[in-house]
Design a protein around this motif. Structure first.
Motif, PDB file in Angstrom:
ATOM      1  N   GLY A  48       0.796  -1.216   0.000  1.00 32.64           N
ATOM      2  CA  GLY A  48       0.000   0.000   0.000  1.00 32.64           C
ATOM      3  C   GLY A  48       0.828   1.264   0.000  1.00 32.64           C
ATOM      4  N   GLU A  49       2.166   1.129  -0.070  1.00 27.15           N
ATOM      5  CA  GLU A  49       3.062   2.294  -0.020  1.00 27.15           C
ATOM      6  C   GLU A  49       4.119   2.227  -1.112  1.00 27.15           C
ATOM      7  N   GLN A  86      -0.045  -4.186   4.501  1.00 23.18           N
ATOM      8  CA  GLN A  86       0.834  -4.348   5.648  1.00 23.18           C
ATOM      9  C   GLN A  86       2.199  -3.787   5.275  1.00 23.18           C
ATOM     10  N   LYS A  87       2.956  -3.332   6.268  1.00 19.53           N
ATOM     11  CA  LYS A  87       4.309  -2.846   6.018  1.00 19.53           C
ATOM     12  C   LYS A  87       5.095  -3.922   5.284  1.00 19.53           C
ATOM     13  N   PHE A  88       5.833  -3.500   4.263  1.00 17.59           N
ATOM     14  CA  PHE A  88       6.493  -4.452   3.376  1.00 17.59           C
ATOM     15  C   PHE A  88       7.387  -5.442   4.111  1.00 17.59           C
ATOM     16  N   HIS A  89       8.146  -4.959   5.100  1.00 16.83           N
ATOM     17  CA  HIS A  89       9.116  -5.839   5.745  1.00 16.83           C
ATOM     18  C   HIS A  89       8.472  -6.986   6.526  1.00 16.83           C
ATOM     19  N   GLY A  90       7.157  -6.915   6.779  1.00 17.64           N
ATOM     20  CA  GLY A  90       6.496  -7.988   7.507  1.00 17.64           C
ATOM     21  C   GLY A  90       5.630  -8.889   6.656  1.00 17.64           C
ATOM     22  N   ILE A  91       5.584  -8.632   5.356  1.00 23.99           N
ATOM     23  CA  ILE A  91       4.663  -9.364   4.485  1.00 23.99           C
ATOM     24  C   ILE A  91       5.034 -10.836   4.334  1.00 23.99           C
ATOM     25  N   ALA A 103       0.808 -13.045  -1.204  1.00 28.05           N
ATOM     26  CA  ALA A 103       1.254 -11.653  -1.286  1.00 28.05           C
ATOM     27  C   ALA A 103       1.485 -11.307  -2.747  1.00 28.05           C
ATOM     28  N   VAL A 104       0.769 -10.313  -3.221  1.00 31.83           N
ATOM     29  CA  VAL A 104       1.005  -9.781  -4.572  1.00 31.83           C
ATOM     30  C   VAL A 104       1.614  -8.407  -4.332  1.00 31.83           C
ATOM     31  N   ALA A 105       2.888  -8.405  -3.969  1.00 32.31           N
ATOM     32  CA  ALA A 105       3.496  -7.197  -3.412  1.00 32.31           C
ATOM     33  C   ALA A 105       4.879  -6.890  -3.980  1.00 32.31           C
ATOM     34  N   SER A 106       5.073  -7.209  -5.257  1.00 30.34           N
ATOM     35  CA  SER A 106       6.339  -6.868  -5.934  1.00 30.34           C
ATOM     36  C   SER A 106       7.556  -7.455  -5.226  1.00 30.34           C
ATOM     37  N   ALA A 150      19.515   5.713   1.067  1.00 32.36           N
ATOM     38  CA  ALA A 150      18.252   5.341   1.706  1.00 32.36           C
ATOM     39  C   ALA A 150      17.571   4.229   0.916  1.00 32.36           C
ATOM     40  N   VAL A 151      16.925   3.322   1.636  1.00 31.28           N
ATOM     41  CA  VAL A 151      16.222   2.192   1.011  1.00 31.28           C
ATOM     42  C   VAL A 151      14.976   1.867   1.831  1.00 31.28           C
ATOM     43  N   ALA A 152      14.125   1.012   1.279  1.00 26.51           N
ATOM     44  CA  ALA A 152      12.950   0.524   2.006  1.00 26.51           C
ATOM     45  C   ALA A 152      13.341  -0.674   2.856  1.00 26.51           C
ATOM     46  N   LYS A 153      12.868  -0.707   4.085  1.00 29.27           N
ATOM     47  CA  LYS A 153      13.174  -1.784   5.020  1.00 29.27           C
ATOM     48  C   LYS A 153      12.671  -3.131   4.498  1.00 29.27           C
ATOM     49  N   GLY A 154      13.530  -4.130   4.557  1.00 33.01           N
ATOM     50  CA  GLY A 154      13.147  -5.473   4.152  1.00 33.01           C
ATOM     51  C   GLY A 154      13.187  -5.722   2.659  1.00 33.01           C
ATOM     52  N   SER A 155      13.550  -4.709   1.885  1.00 38.78           N
ATOM     53  CA  SER A 155      13.599  -4.864   0.426  1.00 38.78           C
ATOM     54  C   SER A 155      14.953  -5.416  -0.007  1.00 38.78           C
ATOM     55  N   THR A 156      15.024  -5.922  -1.237  1.00 38.66           N
ATOM     56  CA  THR A 156      16.299  -6.391  -1.769  1.00 38.66           C
ATOM     57  C   THR A 156      17.238  -5.221  -2.028  1.00 38.66           C
ATOM     58  N   TYR A 157      16.677  -4.015  -2.088  1.00 44.97           N
ATOM     59  CA  TYR A 157      17.498  -2.827  -2.329  1.00 44.97           C
ATOM     60  C   TYR A 157      18.403  -2.524  -1.134  1.00 44.97           C
TER      61      TYR A 157
END
Length: 261
Positions: A48-49, A86-91, A103-106, A150-157
Protein backbone atom coordinates in the motif's frame (compact mmCIF):
# COMPACT_ATOMS: atom_id res chain seq x y z
CA UNK A 1 -15.91 -31.24 41.04
CA UNK A 2 -17.79 -28.14 39.97
CA UNK A 3 -14.65 -26.00 40.26
CA UNK A 4 -12.79 -28.38 37.95
CA UNK A 5 -15.61 -28.99 35.45
CA UNK A 6 -16.14 -25.32 34.43
CA UNK A 7 -12.50 -24.63 33.42
CA UNK A 8 -12.48 -27.87 31.41
CA UNK A 9 -15.56 -26.73 29.48
CA UNK A 10 -13.94 -23.37 28.81
CA UNK A 11 -10.77 -25.02 27.49
CA UNK A 12 -12.77 -27.32 25.21
CA UNK A 13 -14.73 -24.34 23.89
CA UNK A 14 -11.51 -22.45 23.18
CA UNK A 15 -10.00 -25.42 21.33
CA UNK A 16 -13.11 -25.80 19.19
CA UNK A 17 -13.11 -22.06 18.47
CA UNK A 18 -9.50 -22.11 17.31
CA UNK A 19 -10.14 -25.20 15.20
CA UNK A 20 -12.97 -23.36 13.47
CA UNK A 21 -10.59 -20.59 12.38
CA UNK A 22 -8.57 -22.84 10.08
CA UNK A 23 -8.44 -22.94 6.31
CA UNK A 24 -11.30 -23.83 4.00
CA UNK A 25 -11.21 -26.03 0.92
CA UNK A 26 -12.53 -24.23 -2.17
CA UNK A 27 -12.77 -25.10 -5.84
CA UNK A 28 -11.37 -22.81 -8.52
CA UNK A 29 -13.11 -22.17 -11.83
CA UNK A 30 -10.98 -24.86 -13.46
CA UNK A 31 -11.98 -27.40 -10.80
CA UNK A 32 -8.78 -27.35 -8.73
CA UNK A 33 -9.22 -27.75 -4.98
CA UNK A 34 -7.26 -25.19 -2.95
CA UNK A 35 -6.95 -24.33 0.73
CA UNK A 36 -8.00 -20.73 1.50
CA UNK A 37 -8.45 -18.73 4.67
CA UNK A 38 -12.05 -18.07 3.71
CA UNK A 39 -14.32 -20.19 1.52
CA UNK A 40 -14.35 -18.88 -2.06
CA UNK A 41 -12.18 -15.87 -1.25
CA UNK A 42 -8.63 -15.17 -2.45
CA UNK A 43 -7.12 -13.08 0.35
CA UNK A 44 -3.95 -11.27 -0.69
CA UNK A 45 -1.76 -8.58 0.81
CA UNK A 46 0.11 -5.57 -0.63
CA UNK A 47 2.27 -2.90 0.99
CA UNK A 48 0.00 0.00 0.00
CA UNK A 49 3.06 2.29 -0.02
CA UNK A 50 4.73 1.43 -3.32
CA UNK A 51 3.27 3.74 -5.96
CA UNK A 52 2.28 2.90 -8.69
CA UNK A 53 2.25 -0.79 -7.70
CA UNK A 54 0.10 -0.39 -4.59
CA UNK A 55 -1.28 2.73 -2.95
CA UNK A 56 -4.45 4.25 -1.49
CA UNK A 57 -6.48 6.33 -3.95
CA UNK A 58 -8.28 9.59 -3.10
CA UNK A 59 -11.16 7.59 -1.61
CA UNK A 60 -8.85 5.54 0.60
CA UNK A 61 -9.23 2.37 -1.48
CA UNK A 62 -6.20 0.26 -2.40
CA UNK A 63 -5.23 0.51 -6.06
CA UNK A 64 -2.22 -0.02 -8.30
CA UNK A 65 -0.69 -2.64 -10.55
CA UNK A 66 -0.18 -5.24 -7.80
CA UNK A 67 -3.74 -4.75 -6.53
CA UNK A 68 -5.16 -5.09 -10.05
CA UNK A 69 -3.12 -8.25 -10.71
CA UNK A 70 -4.35 -9.80 -7.46
CA UNK A 71 -7.96 -9.05 -8.36
CA UNK A 72 -7.47 -10.40 -11.89
CA UNK A 73 -6.02 -13.62 -10.46
CA UNK A 74 -9.02 -14.04 -8.18
CA UNK A 75 -11.41 -13.54 -11.09
CA UNK A 76 -9.49 -15.98 -13.30
CA UNK A 77 -9.65 -18.59 -10.52
CA UNK A 78 -13.38 -17.97 -10.03
CA UNK A 79 -12.88 -16.57 -6.52
CA UNK A 80 -13.75 -13.32 -4.77
CA UNK A 81 -10.84 -10.96 -4.11
CA UNK A 82 -10.01 -9.59 -0.68
CA UNK A 83 -7.03 -7.22 -0.44
CA UNK A 84 -5.33 -5.87 2.66
CA UNK A 85 -2.12 -3.95 3.32
CA UNK A 86 0.83 -4.35 5.65
CA UNK A 87 4.31 -2.85 6.02
CA UNK A 88 6.49 -4.45 3.38
CA UNK A 89 9.12 -5.84 5.75
CA UNK A 90 6.50 -7.99 7.51
CA UNK A 91 4.66 -9.36 4.48
CA UNK A 92 6.70 -12.55 3.94
CA UNK A 93 6.23 -13.53 7.58
CA UNK A 94 2.49 -12.81 7.32
CA UNK A 95 2.18 -15.15 4.34
CA UNK A 96 4.41 -17.79 5.94
CA UNK A 97 2.13 -17.84 9.01
CA UNK A 98 -1.03 -18.01 6.84
CA UNK A 99 -2.43 -14.60 7.77
CA UNK A 100 -3.12 -14.20 4.03
CA UNK A 101 -3.43 -16.65 1.15
CA UNK A 102 -0.75 -14.85 -0.86
CA UNK A 103 1.25 -11.65 -1.29
CA UNK A 104 1.00 -9.78 -4.57
CA UNK A 105 3.50 -7.20 -3.41
CA UNK A 106 6.34 -6.87 -5.93
CA UNK A 107 8.59 -9.36 -4.16
CA UNK A 108 11.87 -10.07 -5.92
CA UNK A 109 12.64 -13.79 -5.92
CA UNK A 110 15.71 -14.36 -3.76
CA UNK A 111 17.30 -17.51 -2.23
CA UNK A 112 16.69 -16.13 1.28
CA UNK A 113 12.97 -15.49 0.68
CA UNK A 114 12.57 -18.90 -0.97
CA UNK A 115 13.53 -20.48 2.36
CA UNK A 116 10.43 -18.90 3.93
CA UNK A 117 7.79 -19.02 1.15
CA UNK A 118 7.19 -20.39 -2.33
CA UNK A 119 7.03 -18.13 -5.38
CA UNK A 120 4.87 -18.18 -8.48
CA UNK A 121 6.25 -17.71 -11.95
CA UNK A 122 7.25 -14.02 -12.36
CA UNK A 123 4.43 -11.63 -13.21
CA UNK A 124 6.79 -8.78 -14.05
CA UNK A 125 10.46 -7.99 -14.56
CA UNK A 126 12.25 -4.95 -13.25
CA UNK A 127 15.46 -4.04 -11.48
CA UNK A 128 17.23 -1.81 -8.97
CA UNK A 129 18.28 1.70 -9.95
CA UNK A 130 20.36 4.27 -8.08
CA UNK A 131 18.53 7.60 -7.88
CA UNK A 132 20.30 10.74 -6.66
CA UNK A 133 19.48 14.38 -5.95
CA UNK A 134 18.82 16.38 -9.08
CA UNK A 135 21.99 18.49 -8.72
CA UNK A 136 24.20 15.62 -7.49
CA UNK A 137 27.70 14.97 -8.75
CA UNK A 138 27.17 11.24 -8.19
CA UNK A 139 27.07 9.44 -11.53
CA UNK A 140 26.89 5.84 -10.37
CA UNK A 141 27.60 3.36 -7.57
CA UNK A 142 31.36 3.92 -7.92
CA UNK A 143 30.76 7.35 -6.40
CA UNK A 144 28.72 6.32 -3.34
CA UNK A 145 31.35 4.69 -1.14
CA UNK A 146 30.94 6.34 2.26
CA UNK A 147 27.80 8.16 1.08
CA UNK A 148 24.40 7.87 2.74
CA UNK A 149 21.92 5.77 0.75
CA UNK A 150 18.25 5.34 1.71
CA UNK A 151 16.22 2.19 1.01
CA UNK A 152 12.95 0.52 2.01
CA UNK A 153 13.17 -1.78 5.02
CA UNK A 154 13.15 -5.47 4.15
CA UNK A 155 13.60 -4.86 0.43
CA UNK A 156 16.30 -6.39 -1.77
CA UNK A 157 17.50 -2.83 -2.33
CA UNK A 158 18.83 -2.80 1.23
CA UNK A 159 21.21 -5.68 0.49
CA UNK A 160 22.06 -4.06 -2.85
CA UNK A 161 23.08 -0.84 -1.09
CA UNK A 162 25.29 -2.81 1.32
CA UNK A 163 27.51 -3.74 -1.64
CA UNK A 164 28.59 -0.13 -2.04
CA UNK A 165 28.32 1.67 1.31
CA UNK A 166 27.94 1.07 5.04
CA UNK A 167 26.01 4.31 5.58
CA UNK A 168 22.40 3.22 4.96
CA UNK A 169 19.14 4.80 6.10
CA UNK A 170 15.99 2.67 6.22
CA UNK A 171 12.39 3.74 5.58
CA UNK A 172 9.07 1.91 5.69
CA UNK A 173 8.49 2.55 1.97
CA UNK A 174 10.42 3.39 -1.19
CA UNK A 175 8.29 6.47 -1.84
CA UNK A 176 9.11 7.88 1.60
CA UNK A 177 12.82 7.28 0.95
CA UNK A 178 12.59 9.05 -2.42
CA UNK A 179 10.74 11.99 -0.85
CA UNK A 180 13.49 12.31 1.76
CA UNK A 181 16.10 12.24 -1.02
CA UNK A 182 14.17 14.96 -2.87
CA UNK A 183 14.29 17.06 0.30
CA UNK A 184 18.08 16.72 0.42
CA UNK A 185 18.30 14.31 3.37
CA UNK A 186 20.39 11.62 1.63
CA UNK A 187 22.93 11.16 -1.14
CA UNK A 188 20.91 8.56 -3.00
CA UNK A 189 18.14 5.96 -3.00
CA UNK A 190 18.19 2.47 -4.51
CA UNK A 191 14.74 1.37 -5.58
CA UNK A 192 12.73 -0.03 -8.48
CA UNK A 193 13.15 1.86 -11.75
CA UNK A 194 9.41 2.38 -12.27
CA UNK A 195 8.86 3.73 -8.75
CA UNK A 196 11.72 6.19 -9.15
CA UNK A 197 10.52 7.37 -12.55
CA UNK A 198 7.00 7.86 -11.23
CA UNK A 199 8.42 9.95 -8.36
CA UNK A 200 10.16 12.17 -10.92
CA UNK A 201 6.85 12.58 -12.79
CA UNK A 202 5.24 13.67 -9.52
CA UNK A 203 7.81 16.43 -9.10
CA UNK A 204 10.38 14.82 -6.80
CA UNK A 205 13.77 16.50 -7.28
CA UNK A 206 15.66 13.29 -8.06
CA UNK A 207 17.30 11.83 -11.15
CA UNK A 208 18.33 8.39 -12.40
CA UNK A 209 22.05 7.71 -12.01
CA UNK A 210 22.64 4.02 -12.82
CA UNK A 211 20.71 0.82 -13.50
CA UNK A 212 22.09 -1.95 -11.29
CA UNK A 213 20.55 -5.08 -12.78
CA UNK A 214 17.32 -6.93 -13.47
CA UNK A 215 15.10 -9.02 -11.21
CA UNK A 216 12.02 -11.23 -11.29
CA UNK A 217 8.98 -10.22 -9.24
CA UNK A 218 6.57 -12.94 -8.16
CA UNK A 219 3.66 -13.83 -5.90
CA UNK A 220 4.52 -15.28 -2.50
CA UNK A 221 2.55 -18.24 -1.11
CA UNK A 222 2.98 -20.33 2.05
CA UNK A 223 5.02 -23.50 1.54
CA UNK A 224 2.00 -25.43 2.85
CA UNK A 225 -0.18 -24.22 -0.03
CA UNK A 226 1.25 -26.13 -3.00
CA UNK A 227 -2.16 -26.59 -4.63
CA UNK A 228 -2.87 -22.87 -4.41
CA UNK A 229 0.52 -22.11 -5.95
CA UNK A 230 -0.28 -24.38 -8.92
CA UNK A 231 -3.66 -22.68 -9.34
CA UNK A 232 -2.04 -19.23 -9.24
CA UNK A 233 0.55 -20.23 -11.86
CA UNK A 234 -2.20 -21.60 -14.08
CA UNK A 235 -4.20 -18.38 -13.72
CA UNK A 236 -1.11 -16.23 -14.39
CA UNK A 237 -0.47 -18.14 -17.61
CA UNK A 238 -4.02 -17.46 -18.78
CA UNK A 239 -3.66 -13.75 -17.90
CA UNK A 240 -0.48 -13.65 -19.98
CA UNK A 241 -2.08 -15.41 -22.94
CA UNK A 242 -5.20 -13.23 -23.05
CA UNK A 243 -3.20 -10.00 -22.66
CA UNK A 244 -4.58 -9.02 -19.25
CA UNK A 245 -1.16 -8.65 -17.60
CA UNK A 246 0.13 -6.48 -20.44
CA UNK A 247 -3.03 -4.34 -20.37
CA UNK A 248 -2.78 -3.75 -16.62
CA UNK A 249 0.93 -2.94 -16.87
CA UNK A 250 0.31 -0.30 -19.53
CA UNK A 251 -2.63 1.11 -17.57
CA UNK A 252 -0.69 1.68 -14.35
CA UNK A 253 2.90 1.98 -15.59
CA UNK A 254 2.57 3.22 -19.21
CA UNK A 255 4.85 0.39 -20.36
CA UNK A 256 4.72 -3.41 -20.48
CA UNK A 257 7.05 -4.93 -17.88
CA UNK A 258 5.39 -8.36 -17.86
CA UNK A 259 7.71 -9.90 -20.46
CA UNK A 260 11.36 -10.76 -19.93
CA UNK A 261 13.52 -8.64 -22.20
Amino acid sequence: MKKFYLPVLLIVAMVLSVAGCGSSTSKTKSGDEVELKEDGVFSFVVSGEFYPFSYSDKNGKLDGFDVAVGKALAKEMGLKAKVDKQKFHGIVTAVKTNRFDAAVASHTITPERKKAVNFSTPYYYSGPVLFVKKDSSIKGVKDIKGKNIAVAKGSTYESEAQKYTKDISVYDSDVTALRALSEGKHDGVITDSITGKQAIKKGFKVSEAETLGTSEQAIAVSKKDEKLLKAINKALEELRKDGTLEKLSKKYLDIDITKKS
